[in-house]
Motif scaffolding. Structure first.
Motif, mmCIF file in Angstrom:
data_model
loop_
_atom_site.group_PDB
_atom_site.id
_atom_site.type_symbol
_atom_site.label_atom_id
_atom_site.label_comp_id
_atom_site.label_asym_id
_atom_site.label_seq_id
_atom_site.Cartn_x
_atom_site.Cartn_y
_atom_site.Cartn_z
ATOM 1 N N VAL A 171 23.090 -38.687 11.109
ATOM 2 C CA VAL A 171 24.322 -38.974 10.355
ATOM 3 C C VAL A 171 25.463 -38.090 10.848
ATOM 4 N N ILE A 172 25.185 -36.814 11.067
ATOM 5 C CA ILE A 172 26.221 -35.891 11.532
ATOM 6 C C ILE A 172 26.732 -36.303 12.913
ATOM 7 N N ASN A 173 25.850 -36.705 13.792
ATOM 8 C CA ASN A 173 26.278 -37.139 15.124
ATOM 9 C C ASN A 173 27.124 -38.407 15.053
ATOM 10 N N LEU A 186 32.648 -44.131 10.968
ATOM 11 C CA LEU A 186 32.881 -42.941 10.147
ATOM 12 C C LEU A 186 32.655 -43.250 8.672
ATOM 13 N N GLY A 187 33.144 -44.390 8.223
ATOM 14 C CA GLY A 187 32.966 -44.789 6.825
ATOM 15 C C GLY A 187 31.511 -44.955 6.446
ATOM 16 N N GLN A 188 30.686 -45.363 7.391
ATOM 17 C CA GLN A 188 29.262 -45.544 7.122
ATOM 18 C C GLN A 188 28.525 -44.226 6.920
ATOM 19 N N THR A 189 29.142 -43.120 7.301
ATOM 20 C CA THR A 189 28.500 -41.818 7.122
ATOM 21 C C THR A 189 28.793 -41.218 5.752
ATOM 22 N N PHE A 190 29.813 -41.739 5.057
ATOM 23 C CA PHE A 190 30.229 -41.197 3.766
ATOM 24 C C PHE A 190 29.803 -42.088 2.609
ATOM 25 N N HIS A 191 29.420 -41.480 1.518
ATOM 26 C CA HIS A 191 29.214 -42.197 0.267
ATOM 27 C C HIS A 191 30.569 -42.724 -0.187
ATOM 28 N N SER A 192 30.598 -43.867 -0.838
ATOM 29 C CA SER A 192 31.871 -44.477 -1.247
ATOM 30 C C SER A 192 32.675 -43.598 -2.206
ATOM 31 N N ASP A 193 32.026 -42.695 -2.926
ATOM 32 C CA ASP A 193 32.724 -41.803 -3.859
ATOM 33 C C ASP A 193 32.866 -40.377 -3.336
ATOM 34 N N ALA A 194 32.670 -40.175 -2.042
ATOM 35 C CA ALA A 194 32.745 -38.832 -1.459
ATOM 36 C C ALA A 194 34.149 -38.252 -1.600
ATOM 37 N N LEU A 195 34.198 -36.934 -1.754
ATOM 38 C CA LEU A 195 35.463 -36.212 -1.858
ATOM 39 C C LEU A 195 35.528 -35.150 -0.768
ATOM 40 N N LEU A 196 36.751 -34.869 -0.324
ATOM 41 C CA LEU A 196 36.987 -33.885 0.723
ATOM 42 C C LEU A 196 37.988 -32.853 0.215
ATOM 43 N N PHE A 197 37.665 -31.582 0.415
ATOM 44 C CA PHE A 197 38.518 -30.493 -0.041
ATOM 45 C C PHE A 197 38.589 -29.405 1.013
ATOM 46 N N GLY A 198 39.633 -28.606 0.952
ATOM 47 C CA GLY A 198 39.741 -27.456 1.830
ATOM 48 C C GLY A 198 41.171 -27.024 1.988
ATOM 49 N N ALA A 245 43.008 -32.151 -0.228
ATOM 50 C CA ALA A 245 42.119 -32.851 -1.152
ATOM 51 C C ALA A 245 42.315 -34.349 -0.954
ATOM 52 N N LYS A 246 41.222 -35.039 -0.615
ATOM 53 C CA LYS A 246 41.301 -36.477 -0.380
ATOM 54 C C LYS A 246 40.034 -37.171 -0.843
ATOM 55 N N THR A 247 40.191 -38.436 -1.148
ATOM 56 C CA THR A 247 39.026 -39.281 -1.369
ATOM 57 C C THR A 247 38.540 -39.762 -0.004
ATOM 58 N N ARG A 248 37.389 -40.358 0.030
ATOM 59 C CA ARG A 248 36.858 -40.934 1.263
ATOM 60 C C ARG A 248 37.846 -41.924 1.859
ATOM 61 N N ASN A 249 38.383 -42.821 1.030
ATOM 62 C CA ASN A 249 39.294 -43.856 1.528
ATOM 63 C C ASN A 249 40.602 -43.277 2.042
ATOM 64 N N GLU A 250 41.128 -42.256 1.382
ATOM 65 C CA GLU A 250 42.341 -41.595 1.872
ATOM 66 C C GLU A 250 42.083 -40.935 3.228
ATOM 67 N N TYR A 251 40.927 -40.314 3.359
ATOM 68 C CA TYR A 251 40.553 -39.672 4.617
ATOM 69 C C TYR A 251 40.440 -40.707 5.743
ATOM 70 N N GLU A 256 20.219 -38.129 0.100
ATOM 71 C CA GLU A 256 19.422 -39.290 0.480
ATOM 72 C C GLU A 256 19.507 -40.282 -0.679
ATOM 73 N N THR A 257 20.361 -41.292 -0.523
ATOM 74 C CA THR A 257 20.620 -42.228 -1.620
ATOM 75 C C THR A 257 19.521 -43.268 -1.774
ATOM 76 N N GLU A 258 18.903 -43.648 -0.690
ATOM 77 C CA GLU A 258 17.754 -44.552 -0.691
ATOM 78 C C GLU A 258 16.755 -43.944 0.271
ATOM 79 N N LYS A 259 15.574 -44.417 0.283
ATOM 80 C CA LYS A 259 14.570 -43.862 1.194
ATOM 81 C C LYS A 259 15.091 -43.899 2.634
ATOM 82 N N GLY A 260 15.334 -42.736 3.174
ATOM 83 C CA GLY A 260 15.786 -42.637 4.551
ATOM 84 C C GLY A 260 17.274 -42.843 4.779
ATOM 85 N N LYS A 261 18.061 -43.156 3.755
ATOM 86 C CA LYS A 261 19.503 -43.417 3.895
ATOM 87 C C LYS A 261 20.274 -42.174 3.440
#
Length: 148
Positions: A36-38, A52-64, A72-78, A130-135
């Motif tokens: 996933v990181i790669n 890139l979107g496939q690596t993030f959960h739909s509700d992921a948040l970014l801060f720093g 501070a951004k949501t996944r979609n803003e990022y 891990e949201t689902e087995k192996g995901k």
């Protein structure tokens, strides 16, 4: 190995051997997290917001912070920001990314990353789940730019 055996014996004596064994059992998930990181790195480098979107959960948040300015951004803003910039790959600018550490315990993982692109020297901390087995998905990203 001798030090590990001594530490394990002390933990067993203190009644926490099950916790250590459970942590040891989860190391097979490290490869999935690194994958996933790669993909995350590739998405940043190429500007591929679908990847890139496939690596993030739909509700992921970014801060720093970037140069002391709060971030501070949501996944979609990022993803929108990535879509509206020229990628390092298309600009011909160097892109360096490395995984500094990964820790996996059961269905959660953390990763410390170093990313150099354009004039930025980013340190990223990702939390994955891990949201689902192996995901595995990134559920949180924190970042900062360290001025050299």
């Amino acid at each position: 190995m001798k030090l590990f055996t001594i530490a394990l014996m002390l933990c067993i004596r203190q009644g926490i051997s099950a916790q250590i064994l459970k942590i040891m059992e989860t190391t097979n998930n490290t490869a999935a997290v690194v994958t996933v990181i790669n993909r995350y790195f590739k998405g940043i480098e190429t500007g591929d917001t679908v990847l890139l979107g496939q690596t993030f959960h739909s509700d992921a948040l970014l801060f720093g912070d970037i140069n002391g300015v709060p971030y501070a951004k949501t996944r979609n803003e990022y993803l929108s920001g990535v879509a509206n910039r020229v990628s390092p790959d298309k600009s011909g600018q160097p892109f360096e990314a490395e995984i500094l550490s990964v820790e996996v315990i059961n269905s959660i993982a953390t990763a410390k990353l170093h990313v150099r692109m354009y004039a930025f020297n980013y340190y990223n901390f990702l939390t994955l789940h891990e949201t689902e087995k192996g995901k595995w998905l990134i559920v949180n990203k924190t970042l900062t730019n360290v001025i050299d």
